[in-house]
Motif scaffolding. Sequence first.
Motif, short mmCIF file in Angstrom:
data_model
loop_
_atom_site.label_atom_id
_atom_site.label_comp_id
_atom_site.label_asym_id
_atom_site.label_seq_id
_atom_site.Cartn_x
_atom_site.Cartn_y
_atom_site.Cartn_z
N ILE A 417 0.46 -1.51 0.28
CA ILE A 417 -0.38 -0.34 0.21
C ILE A 417 0.51 1.67 0.05
O ILE A 417 0.97 1.90 -0.56
CB ILE A 417 -0.97 0.01 1.59
N TYR A 418 1.60 1.22 0.31
CA TYR A 418 3.04 2.14 1.28
C TYR A 418 3.48 2.84 -0.46
O TYR A 418 3.49 3.68 -1.01
CB TYR A 418 4.36 2.37 1.79
N ASN A 419 3.73 1.71 -1.12
CA ASN A 419 4.03 1.85 -3.46
C ASN A 419 3.01 2.83 -3.83
O ASN A 419 3.53 3.01 -5.27
CB ASN A 419 4.36 0.50 -3.26
N LEU A 420 1.41 1.99 -3.94
CA LEU A 420 1.11 2.67 -4.20
C LEU A 420 0.44 4.32 -4.62
O LEU A 420 0.46 4.68 -5.60
CB LEU A 420 -1.17 2.34 -3.96
N ILE A 421 0.68 4.74 -2.93
CA ILE A 421 0.57 6.14 -2.41
C ILE A 421 0.81 7.23 -4.18
O ILE A 421 0.38 8.09 -4.46
CB ILE A 421 0.58 6.27 -2.00
N PRO A 422 2.65 6.82 -4.60
CA PRO A 422 3.44 7.71 -5.09
C PRO A 422 2.20 8.00 -6.64
O PRO A 422 2.25 8.26 -7.47
CB PRO A 422 4.14 7.45 -5.38
N ASN A 423 1.39 6.60 -7.17
CA ASN A 423 0.87 6.46 -8.08
C ASN A 423 -0.47 6.82 -8.37
O ASN A 423 -1.18 7.01 -9.36
CB ASN A 423 0.60 4.91 -8.89
N ILE A 424 -1.00 7.08 -6.77
CA ILE A 424 -2.73 7.93 -6.25
C ILE A 424 -2.34 9.26 -6.69
O ILE A 424 -3.01 10.56 -6.79
CB ILE A 424 -2.91 7.39 -5.44
N THR A 426 0.08 12.94 -6.48
CA THR A 426 1.76 13.93 -6.62
C THR A 426 1.92 14.45 -5.77
O THR A 426 3.30 14.77 -5.63
CB THR A 426 1.46 14.94 -7.77
N GLU A 427 1.26 14.52 -4.38
CA GLU A 427 1.69 15.78 -3.50
C GLU A 427 2.83 14.70 -3.05
O GLU A 427 3.07 13.21 -2.74
CB GLU A 427 0.73 16.52 -2.94
N ASP A 428 3.48 14.97 -1.64
CA ASP A 428 4.01 13.78 -0.56
C ASP A 428 2.87 13.57 0.41
O ASP A 428 2.46 14.04 1.33
CB ASP A 428 4.94 15.06 -0.11
N VAL A 429 2.30 12.22 0.18
CA VAL A 429 2.07 11.89 0.88
C VAL A 429 2.66 9.93 1.39
O VAL A 429 2.52 9.81 0.58
CB VAL A 429 0.42 11.24 0.38
N ASN A 430 1.85 10.08 2.37
CA ASN A 430 2.57 8.52 2.60
C ASN A 430 1.61 7.97 4.08
O ASN A 430 0.38 8.18 3.97
CB ASN A 430 3.24 8.85 4.16
N VAL A 449 -7.95 -2.78 11.93
CA VAL A 449 -7.68 -2.88 10.13
C VAL A 449 -7.39 -1.16 10.55
O VAL A 449 -8.38 -0.24 10.63
CB VAL A 449 -8.46 -3.57 9.56
N ASP A 450 -6.25 -0.82 10.08
CA ASP A 450 -6.06 0.56 9.92
C ASP A 450 -5.64 1.08 8.61
O ASP A 450 -4.31 0.61 8.61
CB ASP A 450 -5.20 1.36 11.11
N LEU A 451 -5.44 2.20 7.87
CA LEU A 451 -4.89 2.54 7.27
C LEU A 451 -4.51 4.06 7.58
O LEU A 451 -5.89 4.60 7.56
CB LEU A 451 -5.52 2.38 5.74
N SER A 452 -3.78 4.38 7.41
CA SER A 452 -3.62 5.78 8.11
C SER A 452 -3.37 7.17 6.62
O SER A 452 -1.71 6.48 5.98
CB SER A 452 -2.45 6.74 8.63
N LEU A 453 -3.77 7.93 5.72
CA LEU A 453 -2.59 9.23 4.76
C LEU A 453 -2.40 10.14 5.57
O LEU A 453 -3.38 10.91 5.41
CB LEU A 453 -3.40 9.02 3.85
N THR A 454 -1.14 10.30 5.21
CA THR A 454 -0.69 11.52 5.49
C THR A 454 -0.05 12.65 4.97
O THR A 454 0.57 12.00 4.03
CB THR A 454 0.37 11.30 7.44
N GLY A 455 -0.07 13.95 5.34
CA GLY A 455 -0.05 14.80 4.41
C GLY A 455 -1.38 15.35 2.55
O GLY A 455 -2.50 15.17 3.69
N THR A 499 -9.11 8.88 -11.48
CA THR A 499 -8.59 8.45 -12.57
C THR A 499 -7.38 6.92 -11.82
O THR A 499 -7.06 5.83 -12.96
CB THR A 499 -8.34 8.89 -13.53
N ASN A 500 -6.34 8.10 -11.46
CA ASN A 500 -5.36 6.65 -10.45
C ASN A 500 -5.31 5.61 -10.00
O ASN A 500 -4.89 5.16 -10.35
CB ASN A 500 -4.51 7.51 -10.16
N LEU A 501 -6.68 5.78 -9.19
CA LEU A 501 -6.51 4.32 -8.59
C LEU A 501 -7.84 2.88 -9.55
O LEU A 501 -7.46 2.49 -9.44
CB LEU A 501 -8.03 4.60 -7.56
N ILE A 502 -8.69 3.58 -10.57
CA ILE A 502 -9.19 2.89 -11.91
C ILE A 502 -7.32 1.91 -12.32
O ILE A 502 -8.09 1.11 -13.05
CB ILE A 502 -10.06 3.39 -13.13
N LYS A 503 -6.38 2.89 -12.70
CA LYS A 503 -5.47 2.06 -13.91
C LYS A 503 -4.90 1.41 -12.97
O LYS A 503 -4.41 0.73 -13.08
CB LYS A 503 -4.24 3.54 -13.92
N LEU A 504 -4.52 1.49 -11.21
CA LEU A 504 -4.08 0.74 -10.02
C LEU A 504 -4.88 -0.41 -10.75
O LEU A 504 -4.63 -1.74 -10.10
CB LEU A 504 -4.03 1.12 -8.91
#
Length: 555
Positions: A417-424, A426-430, A449-455, A499-504
């Motif tokens: 999941i961490y590696n998916l974020i740059p594909n979604i 463009t800003e600095d998000v972790n 279950v937790d999933l945090s997005l920061t940035g 759009t980025n999520l659909i491509k992934l």
Amino acid sequence: MKILKLTIKNSSKKVVREVEFEEIGLSVIYGNVSKPNDDKETSNSIGKTLFLKFVDYVFGANESSEIVKSDIHGWFLEAIVKHNNSTKNIKRILGNSDIEVDGEKYTLNEYKEKFQIERSLYSKQVFLKQKNSLIGNRSEASKDDYIALLKLLNLSTVSDKTNDYYKVQNDIKEITKLEKKFVTFFNGTEISEIEEKIFLLNKEIDEKEIKLQELEENISNLQISKEKQDLMDEYADKNYAIKLLQADYQKFRIEKKRLSRAVDELTDMDITSSEIKKLYDKAAFELPDLILRRLADVEKFHENVFLDRKKLIESKLSEIELRMTELEGKIYTLDIELHKIANVISENEVYKESISLYKDITDSLQNLKYEQGELSKFESLINERKDEEDKLAIKYTELKQTYNDNQDKIEEYRNFIYNLIPNIYTEDVNAYFSIILKNRHKRNRPLTVDLSLTGDTGEGVGEVRKILIDLLILKFNTLLELLIQDSSCFSGIDNRQVTNLIKLGHEIGLKEGKQYIISLNDYQLNKNDKTAVQLVKSRTKLKLDENDKLLGFNF
């Protein structure tokens, strides 16, 4: 199981729609509609969601009366599916629960069994509306949500241990409910106070039972004076003597009865020669004189023997009656003496006090045991709950060990999941994904279950988090071969991220050999992303708008 083709026919068997799906990667149901003025409004009236529901029916979903209204009862859904590298023709009549597979009829349950369809798992990869939580359609994820998620993430051992833990928690929950109902009979007394009452009551009963046992021994071995002891010995001797006399008396009584019966029988047997002659005269038969003389001789002999025996028996009877009279006198005398001795003994003060105390303690113990009986059910509930709490501790230890054994997999999912974020973005998000084992608790569920997005995530971050979980399952699960998402799943998300999520999703589908079926509204697609626009265009399998609705009429 994959769906390759779906045909919708009306009740006249006329084809209304015929849609073929890509076997791997993206397939799009496109809605050529404008964005509603109110973000809360949807544009599902053209039939995108209904179509995906029809697809879901092919995967064994229960028919919904809210969706399948009487207007389309008798319509047909005909599908070609691929299962275990073999294609099957499926037919399902709307409004009818039966399903045909290659012309053979099945009930819905038989159909799901045939294709090993576990609907709780499909609920984690078929979404016809936005999820209400990170992993499910409920605002608070349920046990089934967690169990299905863990199974799909190849954490079956964790799933099994979690399920075991849930079962014990549920048992404790039910026992606690019963305890609370029981407490109402004690005017809301706290459970701890009732436990204290039961403990003290049991102790009091134990003490009284010990006291009773001591009293029984004291009464049995009562230490009285020498004179009283002599009386006790005399009482025992006379009591034994009277029992012997009574036994002798009974023997004589039986012998008397036997001898009296013998005398009566001898009397009945006595008959003279004259009586015999009368019998012959009555029969008109004349006896010779010689016979008459011999009868007289026989009579005289018999009379001597008979009388001798009768006298002997009567003599014995007289003797027995005399002995019985003597015994009656002795028994009567002993009986009077025994009563006198018993009265003297019973007047012993220590004895009387012991008997009185014994009675008081017995009455008190009886009342305590009645109260104990009333509380015994509650006590058994308490003991059962404590046993279950001990079992819960064991189950938690087992779950924790299994959880720790699977940390490598969880770490793999976190990195994915961490590696998916740059594909979604463009800003600095972790991103940080975690499956957390919480501290042991009787009620609180063990995992979260937790999933945090920061940035700088922009709008719709909550929905992005949910879709990332869907893509994680699409990537790693080995039980399902598709992910279905309705356009409502993308609501509130910036169209660039949509759009980025659909491509992934498409890339994961291609790589893992799985289907990614979505419905999408025109305004949800980022038109500046030419690659994405071309992808969606090439993968669009059905295009709907206000003038070309799914069934050809408002529904």
